[in-house]
Scaffold this active site. Structure first.
Site: not given
Ligand SMILES: [Zn+2]
Length: 257
Positions: A75, A125, A129, A220
């Site tokens: 991510d 995503h 964010h 991540h």
């Molecule tokens: Zn995230």
């Protein structure tokens, strides 16, 4: 699986019964307070634990039995660390999914393109964010998803059917926004906590003893630490005969392009 509609009905009925019981002196007000607290607690738990699917359908692991496939997911990229992640995945012949932030895709278009060209998949995503995104209404969330879709399609010429909500927070607005934008919500079954835990060995130990076919692992691609953990993880996965494939393939979700 817990479904919030049913649970909400049960909680409302329990609250009404507790309130009537109190009004007719069958039991104390504390019964009502306890029932209300349990209801509130379940709702908060449902918001923060994506695996519960409390507000709607969320994929967090393969439903069909898998013999050796898992999905590594990354991510918050793309960013310069993504290149190191891609190098390692190439070296160990694994395919993964990158849940990209729209703004980052526009900032690092070559890396985004390399993700797709290397046979991995990209998921949405959100565009920004931003930290307060969970408090957005359904229309604002849908706009975040659409803007990220536009960035992904413009740069990589691919369309993703997948969305992972930032911070893994789900609520009824996330479900509505995903319905409006035709997205499947993808969670995880193993959370590495690689952005929280500093010790690389501890991060690895959160994954290796638990990982089994069908799992979706959350990582991540935003730090050197994760790159180091990934190399160790890939070595262990080879030993365990586990193969990472893109999560849309693991879950048999059709790619739109
Ligand atoms: Zn995230």
């Amino acid at each position: 699986m817990l479904k919030h509609q049913y649970i909400r009905i049960v909680i409302v009925i329990a609250c009404v019964v507790a309130a009537i019981g109190y009004l007719y002196d069958y039991w104390s007000i504390f019964v009502f307070v306890i029932v209300a607290f349990i209801g509130l607690g379940l709702t908060v738990w449902g918001v923060f634990d994506i695996r519960l699917g409390y507000f709607g359908k969320i994929h967090f692991k393969a439903s069909e039995k898998r013999t050796k496939e898992v999905s590594l997911t990354f991510d918050d990229g793309p960013c310069p660390y993504t290149e190191q992640v891609l190098n390692l995945l190439d070296q160990y012949e694994m395919k993964a999914t990158f849940f990209c932030i729209g703004q980052q895709v526009l900032k690092y278009p070559e890396i985004a393109k390399r993700i797709i060209d290397s046979g991995h998949s990209i998921g949405n995503h959100s565009f920004t964010h931003r930290k307060d995104i969970a408090f957005s209404n359904a229309a604002e969330m849908a706009t975040e998803i659409k803007l990220a879709d536009d960035a992904i399609t413009k740069i990589t010429k691919s369309v993703t059917p997948m969305y992972r909500p930032p911070f893994g927070v789900t609520n009824p607005n996330v479900i509505k926004a995903c319905k409006a934008t035709n997205k499947e919500i993808i969670g995880w079954s193993i959370r590495s906590l690689d952005t929280v835990i500093k010790d690389e060995k501890r991060i690895l130990n959160r994954i290796v003893p638990r990982i089994k076919p069908g799992d979706i692992v959350l990582l991540h691609d935003t730090s050197e630490r994760t790159v180091n953990v990934l190399e160790q993880l890939l070595i262990k996965m080879k030993d365990m005969n586990l193969q990472s494939i893109p999560v849309d393939r693991l879950l048999k979700i059709e790619r739109n392009g």
